[in-house]
Design an enzyme around this catalytic site. Sequence first.
Site, mmCIF file in Angstrom:
data_model
loop_
_atom_site.group_PDB
_atom_site.id
_atom_site.type_symbol
_atom_site.label_atom_id
_atom_site.label_comp_id
_atom_site.label_asym_id
_atom_site.label_seq_id
_atom_site.Cartn_x
_atom_site.Cartn_y
_atom_site.Cartn_z
ATOM 1 C CB CYS A 15 -0.926 0.020 1.216
ATOM 2 S SG CYS A 15 -0.070 0.361 2.767
ATOM 3 C CB CYS A 18 4.388 -0.238 1.802
ATOM 4 S SG CYS A 18 3.318 -1.476 2.551
ATOM 5 C CG ASP A 427 15.066 31.054 -30.224
ATOM 6 O OD1 ASP A 427 15.475 32.223 -30.286
ATOM 7 O OD2 ASP A 427 15.574 30.109 -30.858
ATOM 8 C CG ASP A 626 17.042 25.910 -31.444
ATOM 9 O OD1 ASP A 626 16.919 27.111 -31.103
ATOM 10 O OD2 ASP A 626 17.587 25.552 -32.503
ATOM 11 C CG ASP A 630 17.230 29.746 -27.114
ATOM 12 O OD1 ASP A 630 17.103 30.983 -27.159
ATOM 13 O OD2 ASP A 630 17.191 29.008 -28.114
#
Length: 744
Positions: A15, A18, A427, A626, A630
């Site tokens: 459960c 646990c 961007d 990318d 950035d």
Amino acid sequence: MNEKQLTVSITGMHCFNCAESLEKALRRLDGVILASVNFAGESALVHYLPGIINEDQLLATVRKAGFKGIILEGITGGSDAEDKARQAEISDQYRKFFVGLFCALPLFILSMSRDFGLVGQWSHSPWVNWLFLALATPVQFYTGRDFYSGGFKSLMNRSANMDVLVALGSSVAYFYSLSVLLFSSPGQHVYFETSAVIITLIKLGKLLEARTRKKTGNAIRKLIGLQPKTAFILEQGKEKELPLAAVKEGMVVLVRPGETIPVDGVVLDGESAVDESMLTGEPLPADKTAGDLLTGGTINGEGLIQFRATRVGKDTALAQIIKLVRDAQGSKAPIQNLADRIASVFVPAVILAALVTFGVWLLVTGELVPAMIRLVAVLVIACPCALGLATPTAIMAGTGKGAEQGILFKKAEALETASQLGTIVLDKTGTITEGSPVVSEIISLEPNAYPEEKLLFLAASAETGSEHPLGKALVNEARMRNLDPVLPSEFRAHGGFGVEARVAGLSIRVGKPGWSTPGFAAPEPARVNQLQDQGKTVMAVWIDGRPAGLAVVSDPLKPDSAKAVESLHKLKLKVVMLTGDNHRAAETIAAQVGIDEIYAEVKPGDKSAKVEEIQSRLEKVGMVGDGINDAPALARADVGMAIGTGTDVAIEAADVVLSSGSLEGIPKAISISRKTMHTIRQNLFLAFIYNIILIPVAAGILAPLDFMPMMLRQLHPILAALAMALSSISVVSNSLRLYKAKIQ
């Protein structure tokens, strides 16, 4: 001292408590920085300092807490052992369930038949109760052994889990009946069927829950299943089959039509179309020829390919994706904190409520048996598991759904925060556009002194020391015209403006037309404006301080940019473009794709500040980029999204990776996030309302209401056990609906 991260598969958890118990045990260790145990995923994610604690000590702590741990590495590292351990555990649970069913079913039928007078007087004979004891005992101490051992371990770890409730509830019914059998007059009622059926029903519920919960990890299993077991390599012109683990970097690998590419590499010979849909979410195959990159786990089309292995084992892209998905599924979303706090006190509160219920009914009725029945019903109907499963099962399903779409959430927090975004910052170069600018025109302003080709040669030579995409476009154009640029004798880059260099004894400057410094005249503003109005980027070339020419560069839009922005608008998001390009070019691009707001001529170092400025309006901001420049803005945003075809630095700084490189991954990521959070809220509502309503019902709050059905006024512990089992299954099943959800 470098921090390390470890993912451990855990078996033996029954459960949510646990998981909480194990998490506390791991966090108490010296050298452990962070420990997160996921009950739904049956795994533990541990950040630790290897100089203070090692893997063996961590596994020893897992065993001491009463569980088994298997370290998971790479793609299949530990998975075979994990599968065997899980299969052994499932087999053991099924054996215990069938023993319970074999004993409890006849016990229940016979007991109920006697109670309703459906069998003869013989059923009231003393020996029948002894038969009931014989049938109930294997269920209590074999089928129910896990509840006793789990409850004991939980208490030893200074917490209380569901096992404690089940062990208490069933033991009360069993040992009360045993005391009646041993010490009371014959004919007094016993409740052996109650304890036996409670244990058997809950065991069945846990098996069904585990089976349903297993489906939430389908994404990981699908990814692991992408990797073949063997690979064919070429050694001295001869083909040889090797186990995948034996393939080394630098080996030449042969892939036939229809086969799965085993590791990452670069095509040496052959042409084909490769299905990369499982990794990128893109349905169309990608054409591959010599020099192109291949990713392990993708499927070769109709061509025969030879490639050189560049990344193997845990270094492959597939292994990194699996690690990202595992880490995300093992992490916790902030919304889970509420459930965690409640679950940590849930079991003690239920035990207290059961004791109060027992005391009240004993006081009201003056009879032990009705009070005992209410106590058992309260203990077995309470379900901390539904609370514990509400968030992690949805997180696992959501991140799995994302992985199928080529969207990789690095952590659960990003999945939650993405649902709250109000603004998306894009961007331009490489995100909205292809990121591969090409020179469309060279304009000489002094054609007699510097004709087009000489102007291009000088400008490209000045840019050979630059990493900027526009500079690279000039160098590529010169090489295409067989004008081999030379290295400048001097070079200096001016971030956000351009470069200065000395080539063939001349002072060359290449950069923005508006780059204004004393001694440098502006190049023909009207002509520059005309070109920029067309959405083109213009670079000016100065030679010895005089404007000598213009280089016109165009970067085509990605075909899906406009559609992606439209989808973001449908999600009620504001879209902002952040670029270092000039205002006119930025406005043209923005008009073509439907951007709401523009920040142009932003220096690379200022992008993060612009994101912070937008955040100051009390908006949650998602940044998509990318490039290396950035990375600070991606890290500063509430959710950073990196285009998967971008730089490693950007991908490392981001919270979400769009592995397909498509902007359409952005609205998909946000849609998945919103649907996941909606599912979590539904799950939490189901879990809370279940316990809030049914615990008082089990306690007898409806007993005075004569118009209510008798089964609710006097909720039998067997019905309570059935309801408890169904509550967890309903939460997990609701999470699984995410896999079938329609993503925009």
